[in-house]
Structure formats: structure tokens, C-alpha cells
Design a protein around this motif. Structure first.
Motif, PDB file in Angstrom:
ATOM      1  N   SER A  84       0.845  -1.192   0.000  1.00 15.73           N
ATOM      2  CA  SER A  84       0.000   0.000   0.000  1.00 15.73           C
ATOM      3  C   SER A  84       0.881   1.242   0.000  1.00 15.73           C
ATOM      4  CB  SER A  84      -0.904  -0.008   1.242  1.00 15.73           C
ATOM      5  OG  SER A  84      -1.679   1.157   1.311  1.00 15.73           O
ATOM      6  N   GLN A  85       0.564   2.175  -0.871  1.00 12.71           N
ATOM      7  CA  GLN A  85       1.360   3.394  -0.965  1.00 12.71           C
ATOM      8  C   GLN A  85       0.439   4.601  -1.068  1.00 12.71           C
ATOM      9  OE1 GLN A  85       4.318   5.331  -4.242  1.00 12.71           O
ATOM     10  NE2 GLN A  85       4.583   3.159  -3.834  1.00 12.71           N
ATOM     11  N   ASP A  86       0.631   5.549  -0.180  1.00 10.28           N
ATOM     12  CA  ASP A  86      -0.132   6.793  -0.217  1.00 10.28           C
ATOM     13  C   ASP A  86       0.726   7.880  -0.853  1.00 10.28           C
ATOM     14  OD1 ASP A  86      -2.506   5.883   1.072  1.00 10.28           O
ATOM     15  OD2 ASP A  86      -1.407   5.863   2.953  1.00 10.28           O
ATOM     16  N   SER A  87       0.100   8.665  -1.704  1.00  7.75           N
ATOM     17  CA  SER A  87       0.827   9.671  -2.478  1.00  7.75           C
ATOM     18  C   SER A  87       0.254  11.060  -2.251  1.00  7.75           C
ATOM     19  CB  SER A  87       0.756   9.338  -3.973  1.00  7.75           C
ATOM     20  OG  SER A  87       1.361   8.094  -4.253  1.00  7.75           O
ATOM     21  N   LEU A  88       1.086  12.055  -2.481  1.00  8.55           N
ATOM     22  CA  LEU A  88       0.672  13.453  -2.430  1.00  8.55           C
ATOM     23  C   LEU A  88       0.359  13.917  -3.848  1.00  8.55           C
ATOM     24  CD1 LEU A  88       3.537  14.596  -0.058  1.00  8.55           C
ATOM     25  CD2 LEU A  88       1.134  14.393   0.599  1.00  8.55           C
ATOM     26  N   CYS A  89      -0.838  14.444  -4.053  1.00 10.66           N
ATOM     27  CA  CYS A  89      -1.273  14.885  -5.376  1.00 10.66           C
ATOM     28  C   CYS A  89      -1.940  16.251  -5.269  1.00 10.66           C
ATOM     29  CB  CYS A  89      -2.275  13.897  -5.977  1.00 10.66           C
ATOM     30  SG  CYS A  89      -1.682  12.201  -6.151  1.00 10.66           S
ATOM     31  N   VAL A  90      -1.955  16.953  -6.391  1.00  8.88           N
ATOM     32  CA  VAL A  90      -2.653  18.238  -6.484  1.00  8.88           C
ATOM     33  C   VAL A  90      -3.870  18.039  -7.381  1.00  8.88           C
ATOM     34  CG1 VAL A  90      -2.505  20.663  -7.149  1.00  8.88           C
ATOM     35  CG2 VAL A  90      -0.490  19.502  -6.210  1.00  8.88           C
ATOM     36  N   PRO A  91      -5.074  18.167  -6.837  1.00 10.85           N
ATOM     37  CA  PRO A  91      -6.262  17.952  -7.663  1.00 10.85           C
ATOM     38  C   PRO A  91      -6.467  19.088  -8.659  1.00 10.85           C
ATOM     39  CG  PRO A  91      -6.901  18.728  -5.495  1.00 10.85           C
ATOM     40  CD  PRO A  91      -5.413  18.500  -5.445  1.00 10.85           C
ATOM     41  N   LYS A  92      -7.009  18.741  -9.802  1.00 14.12           N
ATOM     42  CA  LYS A  92      -7.328  19.767 -10.794  1.00 14.12           C
ATOM     43  C   LYS A  92      -8.337  20.736 -10.184  1.00 14.12           C
ATOM     44  CE  LYS A  92      -6.931  18.917 -15.059  1.00 14.12           C
ATOM     45  NZ  LYS A  92      -7.025  18.407 -16.459  1.00 14.12           N
ATOM     46  N   GLY A  93      -8.128  22.017 -10.429  1.00 11.48           N
ATOM     47  CA  GLY A  93      -8.992  23.034  -9.841  1.00 11.48           C
ATOM     48  C   GLY A  93      -8.544  23.489  -8.471  1.00 11.48           C
ATOM     49  N   ALA A  94      -7.362  23.028  -8.021  1.00  8.89           N
ATOM     50  CA  ALA A  94      -6.844  23.478  -6.721  1.00  8.89           C
ATOM     51  C   ALA A  94      -6.749  24.998  -6.715  1.00  8.89           C
ATOM     52  CB  ALA A  94      -5.476  22.863  -6.458  1.00  8.89           C
ATOM     53  N   PRO A  95      -7.312  25.662  -5.704  1.00  8.63           N
ATOM     54  CA  PRO A  95      -7.303  27.132  -5.702  1.00  8.63           C
ATOM     55  C   PRO A  95      -5.936  27.739  -5.391  1.00  8.63           C
ATOM     56  CG  PRO A  95      -8.387  26.286  -3.736  1.00  8.63           C
ATOM     57  CD  PRO A  95      -8.125  25.106  -4.617  1.00  8.63           C
ATOM     58  N   HIS A  96      -5.022  26.937  -4.812  1.00  8.61           N
ATOM     59  CA  HIS A  96      -3.711  27.471  -4.424  1.00  8.61           C
ATOM     60  C   HIS A  96      -2.605  26.517  -4.885  1.00  8.61           C
ATOM     61  CE1 HIS A  96      -6.765  28.544  -1.282  1.00  8.61           C
ATOM     62  NE2 HIS A  96      -6.386  29.761  -1.650  1.00  8.61           N
ATOM     63  N   PRO A  97      -2.412  26.348  -6.192  1.00 10.77           N
ATOM     64  CA  PRO A  97      -1.448  25.355  -6.685  1.00 10.77           C
ATOM     65  C   PRO A  97       0.000  25.654  -6.299  1.00 10.77           C
ATOM     66  CG  PRO A  97      -2.265  26.729  -8.482  1.00 10.77           C
ATOM     67  CD  PRO A  97      -3.118  27.033  -7.292  1.00 10.77           C
ATOM     68  N   LYS A  98       0.381  26.929  -6.228  1.00  8.32           N
ATOM     69  CA  LYS A  98       1.755  27.251  -5.825  1.00  8.32           C
ATOM     70  C   LYS A  98       1.982  26.866  -4.368  1.00  8.32           C
ATOM     71  CE  LYS A  98       2.466  31.007  -9.133  1.00  8.32           C
ATOM     72  NZ  LYS A  98       2.714  32.459  -9.311  1.00  8.32           N
ATOM     73  N   ASN A  99       1.017  27.175  -3.520  1.00 12.41           N
ATOM     74  CA  ASN A  99       1.131  26.782  -2.121  1.00 12.41           C
ATOM     75  C   ASN A  99       1.144  25.260  -1.984  1.00 12.41           C
ATOM     76  OD1 ASN A  99       0.990  29.500  -1.573  1.00 12.41           O
ATOM     77  ND2 ASN A  99      -1.102  29.449  -0.769  1.00 12.41           N
ATOM     78  N   ALA A 100       0.367  24.589  -2.842  1.00 16.27           N
ATOM     79  CA  ALA A 100       0.323  23.127  -2.810  1.00 16.27           C
ATOM     80  C   ALA A 100       1.702  22.545  -3.099  1.00 16.27           C
ATOM     81  CB  ALA A 100      -0.695  22.614  -3.823  1.00 16.27           C
ATOM     82  N   HIS A 101       2.357  23.047  -4.136  1.00 24.21           N
ATOM     83  CA  HIS A 101       3.697  22.565  -4.462  1.00 24.21           C
ATOM     84  C   HIS A 101       4.689  22.903  -3.352  1.00 24.21           C
ATOM     85  CE1 HIS A 101       2.041  21.976  -8.501  1.00 24.21           C
ATOM     86  NE2 HIS A 101       3.115  21.259  -8.780  1.00 24.21           N
ATOM     87  N   ALA A 102       4.550  24.090  -2.776  1.00 27.52           N
ATOM     88  CA  ALA A 102       5.445  24.470  -1.682  1.00 27.52           C
ATOM     89  C   ALA A 102       5.276  23.527  -0.494  1.00 27.52           C
ATOM     90  CB  ALA A 102       5.163  25.911  -1.258  1.00 27.52           C
ATOM     91  N   PHE A 103       4.040  23.142  -0.212  1.00 27.01           N
ATOM     92  CA  PHE A 103       3.768  22.249   0.915  1.00 27.01           C
ATOM     93  C   PHE A 103       4.325  20.848   0.649  1.00 27.01           C
ATOM     94  CE2 PHE A 103       0.610  19.527   3.293  1.00 27.01           C
ATOM     95  CZ  PHE A 103       1.100  19.831   4.561  1.00 27.01           C
ATOM     96  N   ILE A 104       4.132  20.334  -0.559  1.00 25.17           N
ATOM     97  CA  ILE A 104       4.672  19.014  -0.900  1.00 25.17           C
ATOM     98  C   ILE A 104       6.195  19.035  -0.833  1.00 25.17           C
ATOM     99  CG2 ILE A 104       4.921  17.326  -2.762  1.00 25.17           C
ATOM    100  CD1 ILE A 104       2.068  18.068  -3.650  1.00 25.17           C
ATOM    101  N   ASN A 105       6.794  20.084  -1.366  1.00 20.54           N
ATOM    102  CA  ASN A 105       8.251  20.192  -1.327  1.00 20.54           C
ATOM    103  C   ASN A 105       8.756  20.269   0.112  1.00 20.54           C
ATOM    104  OD1 ASN A 105      10.688  20.456  -3.035  1.00 20.54           O
ATOM    105  ND2 ASN A 105      10.911  22.403  -1.949  1.00 20.54           N
ATOM    106  N   PHE A 106       8.004  20.940   0.967  1.00 14.53           N
ATOM    107  CA  PHE A 106       8.345  21.045   2.386  1.00 14.53           C
ATOM    108  C   PHE A 106       8.342  19.663   3.038  1.00 14.53           C
ATOM    109  CE2 PHE A 106       7.095  21.652   6.829  1.00 14.53           C
ATOM    110  CZ  PHE A 106       7.975  22.634   7.258  1.00 14.53           C
ATOM    111  N   ILE A 107       7.335  18.855   2.727  1.00 20.31           N
ATOM    112  CA  ILE A 107       7.241  17.501   3.284  1.00 20.31           C
ATOM    113  C   ILE A 107       8.413  16.643   2.814  1.00 20.31           C
ATOM    114  CG2 ILE A 107       5.890  15.357   3.119  1.00 20.31           C
ATOM    115  CD1 ILE A 107       3.364  17.098   3.231  1.00 20.31           C
ATOM    116  N   LEU A 108       8.889  16.887   1.589  1.00 15.88           N
ATOM    117  CA  LEU A 108       9.993  16.104   1.031  1.00 15.88           C
ATOM    118  C   LEU A 108      11.355  16.501   1.594  1.00 15.88           C
ATOM    119  CD1 LEU A 108       8.985  15.896  -2.742  1.00 15.88           C
ATOM    120  CD2 LEU A 108       8.998  14.033  -1.073  1.00 15.88           C
ATOM    121  N   ASP A 109      11.420  17.582   2.337  1.00 19.69           N
ATOM    122  CA  ASP A 109      12.671  17.971   2.979  1.00 19.69           C
ATOM    123  C   ASP A 109      13.098  16.890   3.970  1.00 19.69           C
ATOM    124  OD1 ASP A 109      14.700  19.991   4.054  1.00 19.69           O
ATOM    125  OD2 ASP A 109      13.480  19.601   5.830  1.00 19.69           O
ATOM    126  N   ALA A 110      14.392  16.680   4.116  1.00 13.55           N
ATOM    127  CA  ALA A 110      14.903  15.603   4.968  1.00 13.55           C
ATOM    128  C   ALA A 110      14.429  15.737   6.410  1.00 13.55           C
ATOM    129  CB  ALA A 110      16.426  15.583   4.912  1.00 13.55           C
TER     130      ALA A 110
END
Length: 358
Positions: free
Chosen positions: A265-291
């Protein structure tokens, strides 16, 4: 001249330098994110994030995280199917990523906005359900197995038979209300392909489950876990990720991956189409990927993250734990479920509905 000025520019040195840059860039979105409303709306499983992740992200970027929990993948799918869903980051499991892709409900990820992708473990850099990882980032992974109360049985339940074809624990067996997981494990028990499209195979599992229905309860994952913890169940289908915490609370509990093999089982981080804050979404995912941030999540959840940089910061007791990280032999017996189109999904769902009504 200091030691950093004379460091050899080896490939390892360049990678280390790029990793340091990626960590620094995790906090860079403060200016970019400010162009959007300073919020990211996060649709996730309950209690499935680090204890300080939201506050750390707020401190580093100025962006608030608004968290909404969901109980199962279907609930998540239904939520983002609405045009006005309002979510920025979601956490689907395995084939639900493929289902979201097929339904045109996911936004392709902007790799340039995710420099910390370099921290992803190589074995998770691609996925059967999302070739090339264009739409998903690996978050947390695990296996499905059997959680059991040691004092209630003479030996560990080493076969799926204990869940799917035994009345010894009548009324004290719980299955997750997740048809993909239940069918996948039952198919492993019957020796059939976990991604079968053969109606006869699906029917065989349906009949197996209906015959077993008087002995089992079908509930949500959180409810099933609580049944085991409170002593109301002795055997449950379970995600390996929750077991470490449960065993810490009650040493009478055990976990086993049955000999027939299981589901990865694998859970993934995704950005749904129509996301109102896509830049913030990418920033948050990138933050989670930090060591460091990934390591904090791993410590909070006691779950296996797909972040190699975070794993290096974790103690040996975590990395060598066979509940969290099964042996290579056991992992080789596990399979990944993929989405195979609406017609096949409808067959599985119809069979599951009949099981629930039985």
C-alpha cells in the motif's frame, strides 16, 4: 581559504550540494506563495501527518494549512469530483491515483517547484499506477497484514485463511471497508492475480467473503483498529503503518504478513485539478519532502516514508524494525494494485456492495 573552498567537485559533492540547495529552497515559497491567499487546503487521512508539520510550514512560509480528514478513498474521490472542491493537496492510495488520473481530476506536477524530489528513494521514483510520477509524489508506504491478539490464539495467524475462511473467531474479526484492499488480499489467498479482470476470479472472492460474512465485521480502518485495541476483536485486516503504535500501547498485539503474500500500500501526495492554491500546494509538498521535515513525520507516525534523506536521520531502531520495514523476501511476496478502468472498477464495487448487503 576554508575547507569548503577546496572541496573536490566530485559527483557525490555535487549531489550533496544540490541536496542542501533543495533543503534551502523548501522555505523559498514565502514570496511566491504570497501571490496566492496564504493558505493550503489539505485533504488527508486522519492523524496522518507530523505533530509539528503544519506549524513548521506556517513558520517557514507564512502559509496556513487547513486540514480536512477523510475516512476512505472513495470519500476522498467523491470530494474532489466536485468542481468547487476547494482542496489543494490530497493523499490517495495506490490505484486511486490512477482512477483520479483517468477521470482527469489531477493536475500534472511542476517538477521545477519540487526540488526536494531528489530525496525520494529510487524504488519509489516510478509507480505502476502513475508511470513517470507525473501526478503523484510518494508519501508513506506499508503493507497489509493481519493484526492479532497473541493471548487469544495458540499460534500466529500465518495464513489469510484466518480472516477469510475460518469461524474460530466468530464475530471477532474485522475487515477494513476498503474493497480494493480486501479483494487484493483475498485474491492472494486464492492464488489469483491481484489485478485480475476475470469476472470468475472476482466472483470467487465475492462468494468467499459472503460465506465468511457471519463471522466478520466490515468497518472503517480507524474503527477496526479500535475494535482490536479495546478487545472487541482478535483479528483484523490492518495497515502495517499503524501497528508500531498499537503494539507500543498493547504488547499483547502482533502483526504478520501471511505466507500467501500481500498488498503493498502506498499513499501519495497529489494536487487535484482546480486546486485554488497550486503554488502553495507545491510548496507544501516540497516542504514535506525535505529531509528534516520528512524525519519529523516518520517519528510522529512511526511509518515508513519514501524519503531517503529523511531515513538517514532516523535511528537504527526505526530502520531495522521488521514491522515497519519487512524483509526483502516478504516484500517480494507483495503486489501493487492498479486502476484498470471504470468497467473493471464497477465489477469490483458491485461485488463489494453485494458482500456488504449479505
Amino acid at each position: 581559504m576554508n575547507e569548503f573552498a577546496v572541496r573536490r567537485l566530485s559527483r557525490r559533492g555535487l549531489l550533496a550540494g544540490s541536496g542542501a540547495l533543495a533543503v534551502g529552497m523548501a522555505l523559498a515559497p514565502r514570496d511566491g506563495a504570497a501571490r496566492e491567499e496564504p493558505v493550503v487546503r489539505f485533504l488527508n487521512w486522519d492523524d496522518y501527518i507530523g505533530a509539528t508539520t503544519f506549524s513548521d510550514f506556517k513558520s517557514g512560509t507564512g502559509v496556513d494549512v487547513v486540514f480536512t480528514p477523510f475516512r476512505n478513498n472513495q470519500e476522498m474521490f467523491d470530494a474532489v469530483s466536485r468542481p468547487d472542491h476547494g482542496y489543494d493537496v490530497i493523499v490517495p492510495t495506490n490505484e486511486f491515483v490512477g482512477r483520479l488520473m483517468a477521470s482527469d481530476l489531477l493536475m500534472p506536477l511542476d517538477e521545477a517547484a519540487l526540488p526536494n524530489r531528489l530525496n525520494i528513494q529510487r524504488q519509489f521514483s516510478d509507480a505502476l499506477f502513475d508511470p513517470g510520477r507525473r501526478y503523484s509524489i510518494p508519501y508513506v508506504w506499508g503493507t497489509l497484514g493481519i493484526a492479532y491478539r497473541r493471548s487469544a490464539m495458540a499460534e500466529p495467524p500465518g495464513s489469510w485463511r484466518w480472516l477469510f475462511q475460518s469461524n474460530r473467531y466468530n464475530g471477532r474479526i474485522a475487515l477494513y471497508d476498503e474493497p480494493s484492499h480486501v479483494f487484493g488480499c483475498a485474491l492472494r489467498y486464492l492464488g489469483l492475480p491481484v489485478n485480475t479482470t476475470d469476472p470468475a476470479h472476482i466472483e470467487a472472492v465475492e462468494h468467499l467473503l459472503i460465506r465468511q460474512k457471519p463471522n466478520i465485521r466490515i468497518v472503517g480502518p480507524v474503527a477496526a483498529n479500535k475494535l482490536l485495541m479495546t478487545g472487541e476483536a482478535d483479528l483484523i485486516l490492518v495497515y502495517s503503518g499503524v501497528m508500531q503504535g498499537m503494539i507500543a500501547q498493547d504488547p499483547d498485539l502482533g502483526y504478520i504478513i501471511p505466507r500467501e503474500g500481500s498488498i503493498l500500500s502506498q499513499d501519495s501526495l497529489c494536487v487535484p485539478k482546480g486546486a485554488p492554491h497550486p503554488k502553495n500546494a507545491h510548496a507544501f509538498i516540497n516542504f514535506i519532502l525535505d529531509a528534516r521535515n520528512g524525519a519529523k513525520i516518520a517519528r510522529s507516525l512511526n511509518l515508513p516514508v519514501a524519503n531517503r534523506a529523511a531515513l538517514r536521520l532516523m535511528p537504527r531502531s526505526y530502520r531495522d524494525n521488521l514491522v515497519i520495514f519487512p524483509s526483502e523476501i516478504v516484500l517480494a511476496s507483495c503486489r501493487v494494485r492498479v486502476y484498470q478502468g471504470p468497467d473493471v472498477a464497477a465489477m469490483y464495487q458491485a461485488a463489494w456492495d453485494r458482500v456488504r448487503r449479505a
